[in-house]
Each structure stands twice: as C-alpha cells, then as structure tokens.
Design a protein around this motif. Structure first.
Motif, PDB file in Angstrom:
ATOM      1  N   THR A  33       0.795  -1.198   0.406  1.00  0.00           N
ATOM      2  CA  THR A  33      -0.418  -0.517   0.337  1.00  0.00           C
ATOM      3  C   THR A  33       0.411   1.214   0.199  1.00  0.00           C
ATOM      4  O   THR A  33       0.329   2.049  -1.302  1.00  0.00           O
ATOM      5  CB  THR A  33      -0.648  -0.056   1.067  1.00  0.00           C
ATOM      6  N   LEU A  34       1.959   1.110   0.572  1.00  0.00           N
ATOM      7  CA  LEU A  34       2.698   2.043   1.087  1.00  0.00           C
ATOM      8  C   LEU A  34       3.319   3.009  -0.629  1.00  0.00           C
ATOM      9  O   LEU A  34       3.586   3.670  -1.021  1.00  0.00           O
ATOM     10  CB  LEU A  34       3.998   2.043   1.763  1.00  0.00           C
ATOM     11  N   ARG A  78       2.916   2.075  -3.621  1.00  0.00           N
ATOM     12  CA  ARG A  78       1.052   2.323  -4.089  1.00  0.00           C
ATOM     13  C   ARG A  78       0.911   3.607  -4.043  1.00  0.00           C
ATOM     14  O   ARG A  78       1.343   4.617  -5.126  1.00  0.00           O
ATOM     15  CB  ARG A  78       0.417   0.863  -4.052  1.00  0.00           C
ATOM     16  N   ALA A  79       0.982   4.320  -3.090  1.00  0.00           N
ATOM     17  CA  ALA A  79       1.016   5.184  -2.549  1.00  0.00           C
ATOM     18  C   ALA A  79       2.137   6.772  -3.004  1.00  0.00           C
ATOM     19  O   ALA A  79       1.678   7.246  -4.012  1.00  0.00           O
ATOM     20  CB  ALA A  79       0.132   5.561  -1.149  1.00  0.00           C
ATOM     21  N   SER A  82       1.679   6.881  -7.438  1.00  0.00           N
ATOM     22  CA  SER A  82       0.501   7.508  -7.295  1.00  0.00           C
ATOM     23  C   SER A  82       1.070   9.081  -7.040  1.00  0.00           C
ATOM     24  O   SER A  82      -0.059   9.635  -7.875  1.00  0.00           O
ATOM     25  CB  SER A  82      -0.334   7.139  -6.975  1.00  0.00           C
ATOM     26  N   ALA A  83       2.145   9.396  -6.034  1.00  0.00           N
ATOM     27  CA  ALA A  83       2.498  10.727  -6.011  1.00  0.00           C
ATOM     28  C   ALA A  83       3.784  10.959  -6.521  1.00  0.00           C
ATOM     29  O   ALA A  83       3.891  11.562  -5.415  1.00  0.00           O
ATOM     30  CB  ALA A  83       1.759  11.162  -4.203  1.00  0.00           C
ATOM     31  N   HIS A  94       6.701  12.998  -1.074  1.00  0.00           N
ATOM     32  CA  HIS A  94       6.267  12.329  -0.339  1.00  0.00           C
ATOM     33  C   HIS A  94       4.696  12.799   0.503  1.00  0.00           C
ATOM     34  O   HIS A  94       4.307  11.389   1.344  1.00  0.00           O
ATOM     35  CB  HIS A  94       7.332  11.910  -0.128  1.00  0.00           C
ATOM     36  N   ALA A 110       2.184  11.771  -0.621  1.00  0.00           N
ATOM     37  CA  ALA A 110       1.853   9.973  -0.824  1.00  0.00           C
ATOM     38  C   ALA A 110       1.326   9.419   0.487  1.00  0.00           C
ATOM     39  O   ALA A 110       0.608   8.259   1.093  1.00  0.00           O
ATOM     40  CB  ALA A 110       3.372   9.522  -1.375  1.00  0.00           C
ATOM     41  N   ALA A 113      -1.873   9.388   1.605  1.00  0.00           N
ATOM     42  CA  ALA A 113      -2.693   8.193   0.914  1.00  0.00           C
ATOM     43  C   ALA A 113      -2.273   7.003   1.889  1.00  0.00           C
ATOM     44  O   ALA A 113      -3.825   6.573   1.653  1.00  0.00           O
ATOM     45  CB  ALA A 113      -2.362   8.657  -0.155  1.00  0.00           C
ATOM     46  N   TYR A 114      -1.280   6.571   1.815  1.00  0.00           N
ATOM     47  CA  TYR A 114      -1.060   5.123   2.350  1.00  0.00           C
ATOM     48  C   TYR A 114      -1.808   5.002   3.680  1.00  0.00           C
ATOM     49  O   TYR A 114      -2.693   4.411   3.942  1.00  0.00           O
ATOM     50  CB  TYR A 114       0.017   5.278   2.441  1.00  0.00           C
ATOM     51  N   GLU A 115      -2.272   6.334   4.152  1.00  0.00           N
ATOM     52  CA  GLU A 115      -2.340   5.867   5.623  1.00  0.00           C
ATOM     53  C   GLU A 115      -3.995   6.406   5.719  1.00  0.00           C
ATOM     54  O   GLU A 115      -4.648   5.193   6.479  1.00  0.00           O
ATOM     55  CB  GLU A 115      -2.106   7.183   6.908  1.00  0.00           C
ATOM     56  N   GLU A 126      -5.627   4.678   2.887  1.00  0.00           N
ATOM     57  CA  GLU A 126      -6.021   3.858   2.726  1.00  0.00           C
ATOM     58  C   GLU A 126      -5.817   2.494   4.061  1.00  0.00           C
ATOM     59  O   GLU A 126      -7.175   1.181   4.031  1.00  0.00           O
ATOM     60  CB  GLU A 126      -5.515   3.835   1.007  1.00  0.00           C
TER      61      GLU A 126
END
Length: 362
Positions: A307-308, A310-311, A314-315, A319, A322, A325-327, A329
């Motif tokens: 997940t991290l 991928r975030a 995407s960004a 960082h 990102a 977004a990681y958190e 999700e």
C-alpha cells in the motif's frame, strides 16, 4: 535522473517486502538490521486474505506454499492433561502457515541482488532538513537519504527517534509470555495442545521438525515492562506465574532454562495519531501492530508495504501526499485488525478465549 535514496530499518517481513516494491519502482534501497545476520528465530507465521495477492505479485507465493507446516488441530486439555475439546487448524494457522525463518530467507533472497543490506548496525540519530535526512548509525558512517522507513517492529528505533518514547505508542493488552523449543517428548506431529485458565496458558505444538516441541507459556501482566528486563528476571516471572502447577509444567520450566532460543514478549498494540513525520514513515508492527492475538501481523506487514509503495507511485515526488494516501487507505483495515486483537486478548483467560498469547504471527 538520480534515483531516490531510501533507508529501511528492519529486515524481518515488512522491511524486505517494502524494499522489493521500492526497488521495482526505481528507488535506491538500503536496509539496515541490528542483528548480525538473518534472524533464524521465530516460530511460524500465517497468511490471510489479501496477503496472498502480495505474495503472488512478488512472485513467491508458490515457493512460500512449499513450506506449509500443514498443521492439524489443537487439543484442549484441563489442568491434569485430560482432553476437553478440540480446535481446528485454522484457529491458529490461518489459510497458510510457514516457519518464519523460511519466509525471511525467501524475502531476503529475492531482494539481496538489488538491495543493499547492512547487518549488525542500527540507526542512532535522524535529522531532517529541506532536501533529505541525515542518518547517523551506531557503527557505520553518517549518510544522507531522501526518505527513511521504520519497519523495525513493536520496539521500533525509528519510531522512538522520530515520534517519541515507546510508552506513548504502546497499548498493553494484559498478556506476556515466554517462547522456546525443547525435545518433543509428547510425540506431537503437526498438532498442538492447549491448556488455559484464568491467568495462564500453555501452548505446545510440533510443526515441521518432528523432534522439536515449540512451547509458549503465557500469563497475565499489568504492563510490558518485562520485555526489557534480563532473561533471568523474565524466567523468574514465568516461574512465579506457573508456581505449583502440575501436568507438564515442571518439565517445561526446566526446559525453559536450558533453551538456547528463549524469547519473551508482551502482547501489545501500537497506536499513533499519524504514521509519518516529514520524510519518515512507519510500516508494519512499527506503526500499527495489531498484536499477535489478532493473527494478522504478517499479512498486515505485507499489505502495508504494498500500500505504501503504491501511494508513492501515485504521488511521484510528493512524499507528504503519498504518506497521507497510504494512511487513509490502510487505517480502516488496521483498525479492524486491532479490534480483533483486543477482543481476543480480553477473553483469553477465564472468558472462553481460544488460545494463548501466540507469538507466531507477529
């Protein structure tokens, strides 16, 4: 274009998995591990749900399956050792269970050719600045990195340096326990025996090595303070908790003192308001341990690493976005797992619980 330089602390599960995905995405990855070599300790870990998708994406699912312990059920016994019930294999082994040392070796093998591993060292200081992080090590020279990730477990060094004392993050669930192995004098074969009461639990099992018996002796505690105490104090606490008990207890306590693989851990969760601080982020147990009683430690570490990354993909170049977004999700998934860990721990002794403070999935 210069590759982004990242440092990962910890080479158990979350660290190598994160290293794999980051290297695949073009990062220059270094993993630092305080142990002198790959850890050969730990019992067995299990996988559930989306963790299988992560293993498949890494190309190692088939190889991991080759090490399936193929555990059978667990017999429940009373204080005299008489059978009073049975639990199915899934109660402890999940959908797939393998020895942790085998998973660690596989993860290292698939990353060692592309990732720099530094064993026998640890981070001693982290200083963030506008363009990166200055990292000081206990033994190695000071270096500069763009990002730093803590994947170094419940007592994460990165978390302590960047987020605050362990006491501010840890939530003790009331259980502590010793683990070790001894001769399989009970003749168990891919099966377990569980005896639990109001304040103690004994879990005995034999997995792939028919000659060895894995032992877990758990008991109620008010805090995780014993985790940081010398072995002789931990052993004494176990002896006190199990004093006067019959059945296999005297023999197990004697074997405990002779074991060369003795370990001790409390059942804790990690709770943080945020999993990142500037250019530093946490993954796996370091950031959001759900406790061994959740049965989700390994799966959560793998899913968190993917997940991290991928975030971050995407960004690109941002960082902060990102990490947010990681958190966003992952936190609902973690919250659900932590609720399971809390509920299981709360009913562990004398309340119809299904097992001891099993450290295999941590």
């Amino acid at each position: 274009m210069t590759a982004t330089k990242v440092l990962i602390s910890g080479s158990s599960v979350a660290g190598p998995a994160l290293a794999y995905f980051l290297h695949r995405d073009g990062y220059e990855v270094t993993v630092v591990e305080r142990a002198p070599d790959l850890r050969d300790s730990g019992y067995a870990v299990d996988f559930r749900g989306a963790a299988f998708d992560v293993l498949e994406e890494m190309g190692i699912l088939s190889e991991v399956r080759e090490h399936d312990t193929r555990m059978g059920g667990t017999v429940l016994v009373d204080e005299e050792g008489a059978e009073i019930g049975r639990l199915p294999a899934e109660a402890f082994a999940g959908e797939l269970e393998v020895p942790k040392r085998e998973l660690t070796r596989i993860l290292h093998r698939v990353t060692a050719g592309d990732v720099t591993y530094v064993f026998g060292d640890s981070i001693s200081a982290l200083t963030q600045h506008a363009s990166g992080i200055t990292v000081e090590f206990e033994r190695g020279a000071t270096r500069e990195f763009d990002l730093v990730f803590g994947a170094d477990g419940v007592y994460s060094k990165v978390r302590r340096l960047a987020f605050g004392p362990h006491a501010e993050a840890l939530r003790h669930l009331g259980l502590s326990g010793a683990g070790f192995s001894t001769a399989n004098h009970l003749g168990l074969r891919r099966s377990g025996i569980l005896q639990h009461g109001r304040d103690t639990a004994i879990f005995l099992l034999s997995t792939g090595d028919a000659d060895r018996l894995t032992v877990s002796l758990s008991f109620s505690t008010a805090s995780p303070a014993l985790d940081r105490r010398p072995r002789h104090e931990q052993e004494q606490a176990v002896r006190t908790a199990f004093a006067g008990r019959g059945w296999q207890v005297p023999r197990l306590l004697e074997a405990m003192s002779e074991a060369d693989d003795f370990s001790f851990a409390s059942t804790c969760q990690v709770h943080l308001d945020r999993w990142s601080s500037g250019r530093i982020a946490l993954v796996g147990d370091a950031g959001y341990c759900a406790a061994p009683t959740s049965g989700m430690g390994t799966s959560q570490a793998l899913i968190g690493a993917r997940t991290l990354t991928r975030a971050l993909a995407s960004a690109v170049g941002d960082h902060a976005a990102a990490f947010a977004a990681y958190e966003a999700e992952l936190r609902p998934y973690v919250t659900e797992n932590q609720a399971i860990g809390q509920e299981t721990a709360a009913t562990m002794f004398g309340g119809g619980g299904t097992g001891p403070a099993d450290t295999r999935s941590a």
